[in-house]
Design a protein around this motif. Sequence first.
Motif, short mmCIF file in Angstrom:
data_model
loop_
_atom_site.label_atom_id
_atom_site.label_comp_id
_atom_site.label_asym_id
_atom_site.label_seq_id
_atom_site.Cartn_x
_atom_site.Cartn_y
_atom_site.Cartn_z
N UNK A 171 0.79 -0.90 -0.24
CA UNK A 171 -0.37 -0.11 -0.21
C UNK A 171 0.92 1.27 -0.01
N UNK A 172 2.49 1.08 0.46
CA UNK A 172 2.93 2.00 0.06
C UNK A 172 3.08 3.14 -1.24
N UNK A 173 3.63 3.85 -1.50
CA UNK A 173 4.26 4.53 -2.74
C UNK A 173 5.38 4.18 -3.46
N UNK A 174 5.75 3.81 -4.12
CA UNK A 174 6.34 3.29 -4.85
C UNK A 174 8.14 3.60 -4.43
N UNK A 175 8.53 5.05 -4.37
CA UNK A 175 9.53 5.15 -3.46
C UNK A 175 9.80 4.35 -1.90
N UNK A 176 8.67 4.59 -1.61
CA UNK A 176 8.82 3.79 0.22
C UNK A 176 9.12 1.85 0.14
N UNK A 177 7.96 1.65 -1.09
CA UNK A 177 8.10 0.35 -1.24
C UNK A 177 9.54 -0.38 -1.31
N UNK A 178 10.14 0.13 -2.09
CA UNK A 178 11.78 -0.08 -2.79
C UNK A 178 12.81 0.25 -1.43
N UNK A 179 12.17 0.82 -0.58
CA UNK A 179 13.15 1.09 1.11
C UNK A 179 12.53 -0.35 1.87
N UNK A 180 11.55 -0.52 1.82
CA UNK A 180 11.22 -1.30 3.20
C UNK A 180 10.58 -2.89 1.98
N UNK A 181 11.05 -3.00 0.93
CA UNK A 181 10.55 -4.33 0.55
C UNK A 181 12.08 -5.60 1.04
N UNK A 182 12.95 -5.28 0.15
CA UNK A 182 14.27 -6.92 0.70
C UNK A 182 14.36 -6.68 1.78
#
Length: 174
Positions: free
Chosen positions: A141-152
Amino acid sequence: MGITTYSLQTIRKELQQLDSSQISALCLRLAKYKKENKELLSYLLFEADNEPHYIESVKQEMEQLFKELPSRSFQAAKSLRKVLRLMNKHVKFMASKAAEIELLVFYGQQYLQYIDRHTSYKPVRQLLIKPLEKAGKLVNSLHEDLQYDHLPAFEQLVQDADTRMSWINKHDFL
């Protein structure tokens, strides 16, 4: 006869008409009657400006609770629920999805470190599965930039859970 509860909009309008000393007195009165109100007010006044430090202090408190986990499954489940309640209370104070994901990932890492991997007690298993599902939904549900930070970090947690716990399938979460 019950007390009438007004909407937040009505309360906001009424608060705008008060001066700062009256608002201060109301805040102190609210804090006086409920511990959670006092904790929220303390967070907003003293901790909100330094969220990373606050997250670290919550992690330390969670880690201490994990170190004190009992070995029996029933008591461990009760203690894990206590850790989740503590985490959820602090997440509610911060009102940040990114902070919630960070704490959920930390919870999962601590779970994998301290819980017996061969447990057959379903409530203990659910206390990993439900937070993993919640973290996955939050990451998506996060914005793409924040997804990139938390997904790994989330993917690494799911991978570790899949390798350590035979009852976890990483494809259910990724």
